[in-house]
Write a protein that holds these residues in place. Structure first.
Motif, PDB file in Angstrom:
ATOM      1  N   ASP A  77       6.085   2.165  -3.885  1.00  0.00           N
ATOM      2  CA  ASP A  77       5.847   2.166  -5.330  1.00  0.00           C
ATOM      3  C   ASP A  77       6.292   0.851  -5.968  1.00  0.00           C
ATOM      4  O   ASP A  77       6.253   0.722  -7.191  1.00  0.00           O
ATOM      5  CB  ASP A  77       6.626   3.326  -5.980  1.00  0.00           C
ATOM      6  N   LEU A  78       6.697  -0.098  -5.153  1.00  0.00           N
ATOM      7  CA  LEU A  78       7.155  -1.378  -5.677  1.00  0.00           C
ATOM      8  C   LEU A  78       5.977  -2.208  -6.173  1.00  0.00           C
ATOM      9  O   LEU A  78       4.892  -2.173  -5.585  1.00  0.00           O
ATOM     10  CB  LEU A  78       7.896  -2.162  -4.598  1.00  0.00           C
ATOM     11  N   PRO A  79       6.191  -2.987  -7.239  1.00  0.00           N
ATOM     12  CA  PRO A  79       5.120  -3.876  -7.701  1.00  0.00           C
ATOM     13  C   PRO A  79       4.812  -4.949  -6.650  1.00  0.00           C
ATOM     14  O   PRO A  79       5.696  -5.377  -5.895  1.00  0.00           O
ATOM     15  CB  PRO A  79       5.694  -4.518  -8.966  1.00  0.00           C
ATOM     16  N   ALA A  80       3.562  -5.375  -6.616  1.00  0.00           N
ATOM     17  CA  ALA A  80       3.138  -6.381  -5.639  1.00  0.00           C
ATOM     18  C   ALA A  80       3.952  -7.662  -5.780  1.00  0.00           C
ATOM     19  O   ALA A  80       4.286  -8.309  -4.780  1.00  0.00           O
ATOM     20  CB  ALA A  80       1.651  -6.673  -5.800  1.00  0.00           C
ATOM     21  N   ALA A  81       4.303  -8.032  -7.009  1.00  0.00           N
ATOM     22  CA  ALA A  81       5.094  -9.259  -7.220  1.00  0.00           C
ATOM     23  C   ALA A  81       6.456  -9.147  -6.544  1.00  0.00           C
ATOM     24  O   ALA A  81       6.935 -10.113  -5.939  1.00  0.00           O
ATOM     25  CB  ALA A  81       5.252  -9.532  -8.708  1.00  0.00           C
TER      26      ALA A  81
ATOM     27  N   GLN B 238       0.806  -1.218   0.000  1.00  0.00           N
ATOM     28  CA  GLN B 238       0.000   0.000   0.000  1.00  0.00           C
ATOM     29  C   GLN B 238       0.845   1.277   0.000  1.00  0.00           C
ATOM     30  O   GLN B 238       0.452   2.266  -0.608  1.00  0.00           O
ATOM     31  CB  GLN B 238      -0.924   0.006   1.225  1.00  0.00           C
ATOM     32  N   LEU B 239       2.008   1.236   0.682  1.00  0.00           N
ATOM     33  CA  LEU B 239       2.763   2.475   0.879  1.00  0.00           C
ATOM     34  C   LEU B 239       3.941   2.673  -0.061  1.00  0.00           C
ATOM     35  O   LEU B 239       4.473   3.779  -0.136  1.00  0.00           O
ATOM     36  CB  LEU B 239       3.267   2.546   2.326  1.00  0.00           C
TER      37      LEU B 239
ATOM     38  N   LEU C  25      14.180   0.826   4.673  1.00  0.00           N
ATOM     39  CA  LEU C  25      14.314   1.718   3.524  1.00  0.00           C
ATOM     40  C   LEU C  25      13.015   1.762   2.719  1.00  0.00           C
ATOM     41  O   LEU C  25      12.746   2.748   2.034  1.00  0.00           O
ATOM     42  CB  LEU C  25      15.474   1.273   2.638  1.00  0.00           C
ATOM     43  N   VAL C  26      12.221   0.707   2.803  1.00  0.00           N
ATOM     44  CA  VAL C  26      10.941   0.657   2.098  1.00  0.00           C
ATOM     45  C   VAL C  26       9.806   1.082   3.024  1.00  0.00           C
ATOM     46  O   VAL C  26       8.932   1.856   2.638  1.00  0.00           O
ATOM     47  CB  VAL C  26      10.681  -0.769   1.545  1.00  0.00           C
ATOM     48  N   ILE C  27       9.824   0.548   4.253  1.00  0.00           N
ATOM     49  CA  ILE C  27       8.811   0.885   5.265  1.00  0.00           C
ATOM     50  C   ILE C  27       9.569   1.421   6.481  1.00  0.00           C
ATOM     51  O   ILE C  27      10.165   0.643   7.219  1.00  0.00           O
ATOM     52  CB  ILE C  27       7.989  -0.355   5.664  1.00  0.00           C
ATOM     53  N   PRO C  28       9.581   2.711   6.700  1.00  0.00           N
ATOM     54  CA  PRO C  28      10.392   3.286   7.782  1.00  0.00           C
ATOM     55  C   PRO C  28      10.157   2.670   9.168  1.00  0.00           C
ATOM     56  O   PRO C  28      11.084   2.587   9.972  1.00  0.00           O
ATOM     57  CB  PRO C  28      10.008   4.765   7.760  1.00  0.00           C
TER      58      PRO C  28
END
Length: 121
Positions: free
Chosen positions: A28-32, A25-26, A73-76
């Motif tokens: 910009d990475l693709p779900a895969a 959800q948060l 780095l992706v989810i603080p």
């Protein structure tokens, strides 16, 4: 040590799964991509539960802890959760080894003094 470390890894398994949901959800990475990385990390948690007594098992656990912190780095929020689990991992390894040593001493004392439970005479 195995029980404490395995408990920590199972807790991480769930945290990684929930972090994957948040990352979908948060970020910009693709779900895969999110589920490939999360799935591999979750699988590693489960596999490590069985590898803890083998050479390199604890070291792989440390690698997983570093990766969990780096996922911040992706989810603080994972910086904090990763640090918490790294502290739990350290405590599991440290105190687990102390418990194992105490159990070994206790077993050795029981063998040398004669085990009253096993030898009622």
């Amino acid at each position: 040590m195995r029980t404490l470390c395995a408990s920590t890894l199972i807790g991480e398994f769930f945290v990684i799964g929930f972090a994957g949901l948040v990352a979908m959800q948060l970020s910009d990475l693709p779900a895969a991509t999110v589920w490939t990385v999360s799935g591999i990390a979750m699988l590693l948690c489960v596999l490590l539960c069985g590898m803890l007594t083998r050479p390199g098992g604890v070291q792989l656990g440390w690698v997983l802890q570093i990766a969990l912190i780096a996922s911040g780095l992706v989810i603080p929020a994972m910086f904090f959760l990763g640090a918490v689990f790294a502290a739990l991992w350290w405590a599991s390894v440290h105190y687990g080894r102390k418990i194992d040593a105490a159990k070994a001493r206790w077993a050795a004392q029981g063998e040398t003094a004669g085990d009253p439970v096993a030898d009622p005479a």
